[in-house]
Motif scaffolding. Structure first.
Motif, PDB file in Angstrom:
ATOM      1  N   GLU A 119      -9.444  12.852 -12.464  1.00 10.44           N
ATOM      2  CA  GLU A 119      -8.568  12.648 -13.726  1.00 10.44           C
ATOM      3  C   GLU A 119      -9.400  12.106 -14.828  1.00 10.44           C
ATOM      4  O   GLU A 119      -8.984  12.600 -16.005  1.00 10.44           O
ATOM      5  N   ARG A 120     -10.459  11.391 -14.716  1.00  7.71           N
ATOM      6  CA  ARG A 120     -11.222  10.909 -15.838  1.00  7.71           C
ATOM      7  C   ARG A 120     -12.013  11.994 -16.452  1.00  7.71           C
ATOM      8  O   ARG A 120     -12.083  12.258 -17.541  1.00  7.71           O
ATOM      9  N   LEU A 121     -12.414  13.081 -15.605  1.00  8.92           N
ATOM     10  CA  LEU A 121     -13.551  14.079 -16.064  1.00  8.92           C
ATOM     11  C   LEU A 121     -12.359  15.172 -16.610  1.00  8.92           C
ATOM     12  O   LEU A 121     -12.793  15.604 -17.572  1.00  8.92           O
ATOM     13  N   LYS A 122     -10.995  15.142 -16.053  1.00 10.49           N
ATOM     14  CA  LYS A 122     -10.248  16.196 -16.699  1.00 10.49           C
ATOM     15  C   LYS A 122      -9.918  15.743 -18.173  1.00 10.49           C
ATOM     16  O   LYS A 122     -10.102  16.491 -19.301  1.00 10.49           O
ATOM     17  N   ALA A 123      -9.693  14.429 -18.148  1.00 11.93           N
ATOM     18  CA  ALA A 123      -9.206  14.001 -19.759  1.00 11.93           C
ATOM     19  C   ALA A 123     -10.553  13.924 -20.448  1.00 11.93           C
ATOM     20  O   ALA A 123     -10.417  14.180 -21.636  1.00 11.93           O
ATOM     21  N   ALA A 124     -11.753  13.683 -19.989  1.00 12.01           N
ATOM     22  CA  ALA A 124     -12.938  13.804 -20.807  1.00 12.01           C
ATOM     23  C   ALA A 124     -13.114  15.382 -21.515  1.00 12.01           C
ATOM     24  O   ALA A 124     -13.519  15.555 -22.473  1.00 12.01           O
ATOM     25  N   GLU A 125     -12.766  15.950 -20.408  1.00 12.05           N
ATOM     26  CA  GLU A 125     -12.994  17.629 -20.715  1.00 12.05           C
ATOM     27  C   GLU A 125     -12.189  18.023 -21.828  1.00 12.05           C
ATOM     28  O   GLU A 125     -12.351  18.748 -23.009  1.00 12.05           O
ATOM     29  N   GLU A 126     -10.665  17.317 -21.752  1.00 14.76           N
ATOM     30  CA  GLU A 126      -9.831  17.832 -22.864  1.00 14.76           C
ATOM     31  C   GLU A 126     -10.171  17.092 -24.170  1.00 14.76           C
ATOM     32  O   GLU A 126      -9.918  17.736 -25.222  1.00 14.76           O
TER      33      GLU A 126
END
Length: 177
Positions: A119-126
């Motif tokens: 979830e953190r990686l996805k948010a950072a990618e966004e």
């Protein structure tokens, strides 16, 4: 009074011969394969799914070890060491259950960690994608501004050149007179 030793005075005796009119066994069915056995073995007929399950069950039974340790007898009394054996078995079982619980908790924590990490990686990618888009737009506006400025400068230079040429030609004519 029983001493636990079998009585050796017993003998195995065959039953008296039966009369011809009353047979002890049912009559034999007609033999197909020429066998003289009373009961013929016919392997069970399985459906394909049942056969697969039967094979799996047989494989499990053959490969999984049967572990029986320190089984208590079925006698009424218990000896002096039985309580200690019971405590030891109970402690081993409790240790095994504690290890299973600890392993379950560890696996659960690892799974939750990986889920939070994703979830953190996805948010950072966004966020990164949003900032990248913003930078690209800014860069595009800068290019457009520069290209419009260059075209304006070029037009202005053309005007100046054309006016210089007109002025030069006027000056040249006057100079020639």
């Amino acid at each position: 009074m029983s001493t636990g030793i079998p009585n050796r005075d017993l003998q195995v005796v065959a039953p008296p011969p039966a009369e011809k009119g009353s047979l002890a066994l049912p009559p034999k069915p007609p033999a197909k394969s020429g066998s003289t056995a009373l009961v013929e073995y016919a392997p069970p007929v399985f459906k394909e799914e049942e056969e697969d399950l039967e094979i799996k069950l047989r494989r499990i039974i053959e490969n999984v070890p049967v572990r029986v340790s320190n089984t208590s007898g079925s006698s009424a009394g218990s000896g002096s060491g039985d309580f200690h054996q019971y405590r030891q078995m109970r402690r081993k079982e409790q240790d095994r259950l504690a290890r299973m619980d600890a392993d379950y908790q560890r696996r659960k924590e690892v799974a939750e960690f990986h889920m939070r990490r994703e979830e953190r990686l996805k948010a950072a990618e966004e966020r990164t994608a949003k900032k990248r888009l913003k930078r690209q737009k800014k860069k595009q506006r800068k290019r457009e501004k520069k290209s419009t400025a260059n075209t304006a400068d070029a037009e202005q230079n053309k005007k100046e050149e054309s006016s210089d040429e007109e002025g030069d030609s006027d000056n040249g004519e006057e100079a020639a007179r």
